[in-house]
Design a protein around this motif. Structure first.
Motif, short mmCIF file in Angstrom:
data_model
loop_
_atom_site.label_atom_id
_atom_site.label_comp_id
_atom_site.label_asym_id
_atom_site.label_seq_id
_atom_site.Cartn_x
_atom_site.Cartn_y
_atom_site.Cartn_z
N PRO A 287 0.81 -1.22 0.00
CA PRO A 287 0.00 0.00 0.00
C PRO A 287 0.84 1.27 0.00
O PRO A 287 0.50 2.25 -0.68
N ASP B 239 2.16 1.73 -3.50
CA ASP B 239 1.09 2.17 -4.40
C ASP B 239 0.81 3.66 -4.23
O ASP B 239 0.60 4.39 -5.21
N THR B 240 0.80 4.11 -2.97
CA THR B 240 0.59 5.54 -2.70
C THR B 240 1.73 6.37 -3.29
O THR B 240 1.50 7.43 -3.90
N LEU C 202 1.41 9.29 -6.20
CA LEU C 202 1.73 10.70 -5.94
C LEU C 202 2.86 11.23 -6.82
O LEU C 202 2.95 12.43 -7.06
#
Length: 338
Positions: A63, A66-67, A71
């Motif tokens: 996660p 992925d963030t 961004l």
């Protein structure tokens, strides 16, 4: 161009960050700081006048990755993150496979999901194994590795090769490098291992600066010139520049493999005597038993990197000794103030 540097707060990664910033790249660093320091990144900013973006996260944290990819529009990845001590890996194999192999799997899954398919991987000469002829050359098959660290690097290489075979959109460079030592010539950045150093050069430096009483030379009965192990030591700044050269060429699909080394072997006792001579400081040492997992001698044939990447190691052994001492003498406790 924006580059994600995994493990960019570590020893080699932070020096690569400096070279990337000085060459005009935008840099995002992801590091869990288990072997790195945010101070190294602040020093990189001092040297270059440019600030890398830092994300504190583990590459096994999907996660978080992925963030990060959501961004930042990442164009390519230089992958340093992982555990790196040969001796430690013999006693902690599960940790090495979990961090180095599984961490790379999670990273590649996140890259795939984000549509990023350019990666330069920090591999190791240990993948050549016990039976490889010297000097090591890229056409030599991966061999029987002598420790879990080397095995984890060989496993990751195979994973990346299989990814490229399955999807020709991937551009992958495997950099098999030898024994990086030295420090940034500014004296602001260098090798700062946590706890007892697992590598020779920081141990020598810590003895010289008074943090440790003496150096133990592991084995003096190897079939080498003076009975101690011989390795191909190269300056960390030369190594960092090799990653930039590889990144520049990492534009076509497929897998390319390069050795990064000087092409010369230097013994442990040669290292000690060179450090004493160049820096005029004492380094007490004693002879001990062989260390499990160590090979007697190996060095690189780096002609492929010279011919295809236009890369050669420019700094000599005296440079490595002087830069190491400049770093350690000015930062006796490394990046820690106390």
């Amino acid at each position: 161009m924006k580059v994600l540097v995994t493990g960019g707060a570590g020893y080699i990664g932070s020096h690569a960050v400096v070279e990337l910033l000085e060459s005009g790249y935008q840099v995002v660093v992801v590091d869990n700081l288990c072997n790195g320091s945010e101070v190294a990144l602040s020093r990189a900013e001092e040297i270059t006048g440019k600030k890398p973006t830092f994300v504190r996260a583990d590459i096994r944290d999907r996660p978080a990755l992925d963030t990060l990819f959501a961004l930042h529009k990442i164009d390519a990845v230089i992958h340093f993150a992982g555990l790196k001590a040969v001796g430690e890996s013999v006693g902690k194999p599960l940790a090495y496979y979990e961090n180095n192999v599984n961490g790379t799997l999670v990273l590649c899954q996140a890259m795939e999901a984000a549509g990023v398919r350019r990666i330069v991987f920090s591999s190791s000469a240990t993948v050549y194994g016990n039976e490889a002829p010297i000097p090591y050359i890229e056409t030599t098959p991966r061999g029987t590795t002598s420790n879990p660290y080397g095995t984890s690097k060989a496993m990751v290489e195979k994973v990346l090769e299989d990814i490229a075979d399955a999807d020709r959109r991937w551009s992958i460079t495997l950099l098999r490098y030898f024994n990086p030592i030295g420090a940034h010539p500014s004296g602001k950045m260098g090798e700062d291992p946590l706890g007892v150093p697992n590598n020779l050069m920081p141990f020598i430096a810590q003895v010289a600066v008074g943090r440790r009483d003496e150096l133990t030379v592991f084995g003096n009965d190897y079939p080498t010139r003076d009975g101690t192990c011989e390795r191909d030591y190269l300056h960390v700044v030369d190594l960092a520049k090799g990653h930039l050269k590889a990144l520049e060429k990492n534009t076509k699909p497929g897998v390319n493999v390069y050795n990064l080394g000087t092409g010369m072997g230097t013994s442990v006792l040669d290292m000690v005597s060179s450090f004493i001579r160049v820096n005029n400081v004492p380094v007490p040492y004693k002879l001990g038993e062989r260390r499990e997992g160590d090979l007697p001698a190996f060095w690189a044939d780096a002609s492929k990197a010279r011919d295809e990447l236009d890369w050669v190691a420019e700094k000599n052994l005296d440079d490595m000794m002087a830069d190491t001492w400049r770093w350690q003498s000015r930062n006796p406790n490394g990046y820690r103030l106390l």
